[in-house]
Design a protein around this motif. Structure first.
Motif, PDB file in Angstrom:
ATOM      1  N   THR A  27      32.738  -7.377 -30.224  1.00 29.57           N
ATOM      2  CA  THR A  27      31.831  -7.470 -31.369  1.00 29.57           C
ATOM      3  C   THR A  27      31.552  -6.091 -31.953  1.00 29.57           C
ATOM      4  O   THR A  27      31.540  -5.906 -33.169  1.00 29.57           O
ATOM      5  N   LYS A  28      31.336  -5.100 -31.081  1.00 30.61           N
ATOM      6  CA  LYS A  28      31.111  -3.727 -31.541  1.00 30.61           C
ATOM      7  C   LYS A  28      32.325  -3.213 -32.306  1.00 30.61           C
ATOM      8  O   LYS A  28      32.194  -2.582 -33.353  1.00 30.61           O
ATOM      9  N   ASN A  29      33.524  -3.483 -31.767  1.00 32.04           N
ATOM     10  CA  ASN A  29      34.754  -3.036 -32.431  1.00 32.04           C
ATOM     11  C   ASN A  29      34.909  -3.693 -33.800  1.00 32.04           C
ATOM     12  O   ASN A  29      35.287  -3.041 -34.778  1.00 32.04           O
ATOM     13  N   THR A  30      34.618  -4.981 -33.867  1.00 35.94           N
ATOM     14  CA  THR A  30      34.713  -5.706 -35.136  1.00 35.94           C
ATOM     15  C   THR A  30      33.705  -5.157 -36.140  1.00 35.94           C
ATOM     16  O   THR A  30      34.033  -4.948 -37.317  1.00 35.94           O
ATOM     17  N   ALA A  31      32.490  -4.898 -35.686  1.00 27.32           N
ATOM     18  CA  ALA A  31      31.459  -4.348 -36.569  1.00 27.32           C
ATOM     19  C   ALA A  31      31.859  -2.962 -37.068  1.00 27.32           C
ATOM     20  O   ALA A  31      31.683  -2.647 -38.256  1.00 27.32           O
ATOM     21  N   GLN A  32      32.399  -2.135 -36.195  1.00 24.87           N
ATOM     22  CA  GLN A  32      32.826  -0.785 -36.600  1.00 24.87           C
ATOM     23  C   GLN A  32      33.961  -0.864 -37.610  1.00 24.87           C
ATOM     24  O   GLN A  32      33.993  -0.134 -38.595  1.00 24.87           O
ATOM     25  N   SER A  33      34.900  -1.766 -37.371  1.00 25.38           N
ATOM     26  CA  SER A  33      36.013  -1.941 -38.301  1.00 25.38           C
ATOM     27  C   SER A  33      35.509  -2.404 -39.668  1.00 25.38           C
ATOM     28  O   SER A  33      35.958  -1.901 -40.706  1.00 25.38           O
ATOM     29  N   ALA A  34      34.585  -3.345 -39.678  1.00 27.68           N
ATOM     30  CA  ALA A  34      34.018  -3.825 -40.945  1.00 27.68           C
ATOM     31  C   ALA A  34      33.279  -2.697 -41.659  1.00 27.68           C
ATOM     32  O   ALA A  34      33.392  -2.548 -42.884  1.00 27.68           O
ATOM     33  N   HIS A  35      32.548  -1.901 -40.896  1.00 26.05           N
ATOM     34  CA  HIS A  35      31.828  -0.754 -41.479  1.00 26.05           C
ATOM     35  C   HIS A  35      32.815   0.221 -42.110  1.00 26.05           C
ATOM     36  O   HIS A  35      32.615   0.678 -43.242  1.00 26.05           O
ATOM     37  N   ASP A  36      33.882   0.556 -41.380  1.00 27.77           N
ATOM     38  CA  ASP A  36      34.878   1.496 -41.890  1.00 27.77           C
ATOM     39  C   ASP A  36      35.527   0.978 -43.177  1.00 27.77           C
ATOM     40  O   ASP A  36      35.721   1.735 -44.133  1.00 27.77           O
ATOM     41  N   LYS A  37      35.838  -0.309 -43.200  1.00 24.93           N
ATOM     42  CA  LYS A  37      36.443  -0.898 -44.401  1.00 24.93           C
ATOM     43  C   LYS A  37      35.463  -0.879 -45.578  1.00 24.93           C
ATOM     44  O   LYS A  37      35.852  -0.633 -46.714  1.00 24.93           O
ATOM     45  N   ALA A  38      34.204  -1.123 -45.315  1.00 23.72           N
ATOM     46  CA  ALA A  38      33.190  -1.091 -46.377  1.00 23.72           C
ATOM     47  C   ALA A  38      33.041   0.318 -46.942  1.00 23.72           C
ATOM     48  O   ALA A  38      32.934   0.498 -48.163  1.00 23.72           O
ATOM     49  N   VAL A  39      33.057   1.311 -46.067  1.00 23.99           N
ATOM     50  CA  VAL A  39      32.966   2.702 -46.521  1.00 23.99           C
ATOM     51  C   VAL A  39      34.185   3.053 -47.370  1.00 23.99           C
ATOM     52  O   VAL A  39      34.064   3.666 -48.433  1.00 23.99           O
ATOM     53  N   ASP A  40      35.374   2.675 -46.915  1.00 22.27           N
ATOM     54  CA  ASP A  40      36.595   2.935 -47.681  1.00 22.27           C
ATOM     55  C   ASP A  40      36.536   2.257 -49.050  1.00 22.27           C
ATOM     56  O   ASP A  40      36.915   2.848 -50.062  1.00 22.27           O
TER      57      ASP A  40
END
Length: 91
Positions: A27-40
């Motif tokens: 879940t943490k990995n998925t949240a971090q990935s979603a955060h990174d994509k949102a920032v990009d």
């Protein structure tokens, strides 16, 4: 409860905790990935917006110059037709 039942209960609890830890990490990995994509996506949107503003600004500047030149040419034409302005003073 026998010692074997206690062992199995402890083993089951250990597996459950391990599985829960895996899910939490996933879940943490998925949240971090979603955060990174949102920032990009935000950076990309900002860059696109800036490019659009620069293009619009250039277009408006170019168009205003063309309008000013057309107005100046029209004014010169009217002056020439009426015999007013620089051309009428030269004889």
């Amino acid at each position: 409860m026998s010692s074997q039942q206690t062992f199995r209960a402890g083993q089951t609890q250990g597996h459950a905790e391990a599985k829960a830890d895996e899910w939490i990490q996933s879940t943490k990995n998925t949240a971090q990935s979603a955060h990174d994509k949102a920032v990009d996506a935000a950076h990309s949107t900002k860059e696109s917006t800036q490019q659009g503003q620069e293009q619009a600004s250039g277009f408006i500047h170019q168009t205003s110059e063309q309008v000013m030149n057309m107005a100046h040419d029209a004014m010169d034409s009217v002056k020439s037709t009426l015999g007013v302005g620089e051309h009428s003073h030269k004889k």
